[in-house]
Design a protein around this motif. Structure first.
Motif, PDB file in Angstrom:
ATOM      1  N   MET A  48       0.826  -1.192   0.000  1.00  0.00           N
ATOM      2  CA  MET A  48       0.000   0.000   0.000  1.00  0.00           C
ATOM      3  C   MET A  48       0.871   1.257   0.000  1.00  0.00           C
ATOM      4  N   ALA A  49       1.956   1.245   0.737  1.00  0.00           N
ATOM      5  CA  ALA A  49       2.839   2.413   0.776  1.00  0.00           C
ATOM      6  C   ALA A  49       3.480   2.658  -0.577  1.00  0.00           C
ATOM      7  N   ASN A  50       3.803   1.577  -1.288  1.00  0.00           N
ATOM      8  CA  ASN A  50       4.388   1.732  -2.618  1.00  0.00           C
ATOM      9  C   ASN A  50       3.408   2.394  -3.571  1.00  0.00           C
ATOM     10  N   ASN A  51       2.123   2.047  -3.444  1.00  0.00           N
ATOM     11  CA  ASN A  51       1.104   2.646  -4.282  1.00  0.00           C
ATOM     12  C   ASN A  51       0.980   4.146  -4.007  1.00  0.00           C
ATOM     13  N   LEU A  52       1.084   4.527  -2.738  1.00  0.00           N
ATOM     14  CA  LEU A  52       1.022   5.939  -2.373  1.00  0.00           C
ATOM     15  C   LEU A  52       2.185   6.704  -3.002  1.00  0.00           C
ATOM     16  N   TRP A  53       3.387   6.164  -2.894  1.00  0.00           N
ATOM     17  CA  TRP A  53       4.553   6.835  -3.475  1.00  0.00           C
ATOM     18  C   TRP A  53       4.435   6.918  -4.987  1.00  0.00           C
TER      19      TRP A  53
END
Length: 65
Positions: A1-6
């Motif tokens: 999920m954090a990768n998607n945000l970045w």
């Protein structure tokens, strides 16, 4: 999920660069005049413009989601 945000932040940053580059690319002389006019505006007015711009963007994001 954090990768998607970045990834989404990176895309948003790239789109901002494209939008910011349109005026200097298409109308360099007008852009210079606009920058000179902005330099003459006092700090409180620029802060107000910035705040309104941020709130408009936030409202747009809220409506899009």
């Amino acid at each position: 999920m954090a990768n998607n945000l970045w990834y989404e932040l990176f895309l948003a940053f790239c789109l901002m660069l494209i939008i910011e580059g349109i005026l200097p690319f298409l109308y360099p002389q007008r852009w210079r005049k606009l920058v000179a006019q902005l330099a003459a505006i006092d700090n409180s007015a620029l802060r107000t413009i910035g705040l309104i711009s941020m709130l408009a963007g936030l409202a747009g994001l809220y409506l899009a989601r």
